[in-house]
Design an enzyme around this catalytic site. Structure first.
Site: not given
Length: 416
Positions: A302, A347, A374
């Site tokens: 991350e 993701d 998305c």
């Protein structure tokens, strides 16, 4: 301004209705397939036209009355919920065919939301004087919002409390971030001050707001050159793990649907004791931590330092010892990882995966891959790259995380 009368025959990614005029594609904000609309042209190019609805001459059967302000944050509130689901599924199918060449993808029926309203656990609102709300679409003007029916009730209670105490501080802030715990029913907030706002004014506003709002457990503040030294965190549960979240750390906005997504990923990856899992773009670890039980190791990558700090903080609280957070951009970190992984979760943000991330998958060799997207168009682009390095597409599962909006979340499962 130019005006047109147009029949709408399709729906575009992003939610605009689609018509044609003299061989040109016309994208119309606010229009639905099957409608005849009177539109105002806002943009004309060589190959397409954009416009907005002035009048619905012939409404579609799926059109319903909106219930909140026309500021764009609930852009599909005029669409009956079953039709929203149908249109989202159609958009995914069309994008996969057009951009990835997948005419018959393994597309499962979309998973509907149990709460089409009152589901969001976070919001970033703008403030202008005593006006609090979102920007009108295509504008910097703040649409004053008494309450937001997309938000969890506790956030609307907090918003009402801020309105009560804001007038003496109306020049102090330019925005506010709200976050609620769907599990425990309370909220925290982050005030975004102007450059000339004093820390004392921010502290006084936060104290007054908390005194007026019992379910508001903490208020942090920031301004250019200033960050409140005492952090504020909120507890929320997902997949049997208690997370401690900062106001701006990324966490899925729809907790019940996030649980369904997590269950689906766990089922499809079929993780076994002793395996290694890679979670790229991990955020606070909302997938990595619940899926870590029994695994040999989980590496969570991350870039955002606040999210990494939140994720690391959660490990001892939940007794998790086999997850390692690595801070950095995925395209820079993955080439440095050693060994291979049995499964991976990707993701990425809306822009999708960096090409280097997909290239590294060939070396890291996970045999099962869950990709969360998305943006159906970006999903189609990245799918093409993954298929070229030897993955097989087994499932495309849309999940409605964002009712009343055209945003579409998909979980894609690939295997080797």
């Amino acid at each position: 301004m130019e005006e047109l009368l147009l029949e709408i025959h399709g729906i575009a990614q992003g939610g605009d209705g689609v018509g044609r005029l003299d061989g040109m594609v016309v994208f119309v904000t606010g229009a639905l397939p099957g409608e005849v609309v009177h539109i105002r042209v806002s943009e004309r190019r060589q190959t397409y036209i954009r416009g907005t609805v002035l009048e619905v001459v012939t409404p579609a059967p799926d059109r319903i009355a909106p219930i909140t302000s026309d500021d764009g944050h609930a852009a599909w509130q005029h669409v009956a919920y079953p039709a929203q689901l149908r249109l989202k599924e159609q958009i995914v199918r069309e994008q996969l065919a057009k951009l990835a060449g997948l005419e018959t993808p393994p597309l499962a029926p979309i998973i509907p939301a149990p709460q089409p309203w009152g589901y969001r656990n976070t919001a970033r609102l703008h403030v202008a004087g005593t006006r609090i709300g979102y920007h009108y679409s295509g504008s910097r003007q703040v649409a004053d919002l008494a309450s937001d029916p997309l938000l969890l009730p506790v956030l609307n209670t907090a918003l009402a409390g801020l309105r009560e105490v804001l007038p003496p501080f109306k020049q102090a802030i330019e925005g506010v971030t709200l976050r609620a715990s769907a599990s425990y029913g309370y909220a925290i907030a982050l005030l975004h001050g102007h450059a000339n706002t004093s820390p004392a004014d921010l502290a006084d506003l936060g104290a007054a707001w908390m005194a007026h709002t019992p379910n508001l457990a903490g208020v942090a503040a920031e301004a250019p050159g200033y960050v409140q030294p005492t952090p504020v965190h909120l507890h929320d549960d997902l997949g049997g793990v208690t997370f401690m979240l900062s106001p701006e750390s990324f966490f899925q906005v729809n907790t019940p649907q996030a649980e369904r997504m997590l269950d689906l990923i766990g089922q499809e990856l079929d993780l076994q004791p002793g395996e290694r899992l890679l979670d790229a773009y991990s955020g606070v670890g909302s997938f990595a931590l619940p899926l870590a039980k029994g695994l040999d190791a989980v590496v969570a990558v991350e870039e955002n330092p606040t999210a990494v700090a939140d994720g690391v903080r959660c490990l001892p609280f939940n007794g998790i010892t086999n997850v390692e957070f690595v801070r950095g951009a995925a395209e820079r970190v993955l080439p440095q990882l050693e060994g291979q992984f049995d499964a991976a979760i990707l993701d990425p943000p809306r822009r999708g995966c960096h090409p280097a991330v997909i290239e590294e998958l060939a070396r890291l060799a996970p045999t099962r891959l869950a990709y969360i997207s998305c943006h159906p168009g970006i999903l189609a682009r990245d799918l093409g790259a993954m298929l070229r390095i030897g993955y097989r597409l087994d499932l495309v599962q849309p999940i409605d995380l964002f009712p009343q909006t055209p945003h579409i979340e998909c979980v894609v499962v690939l295997r080797k």
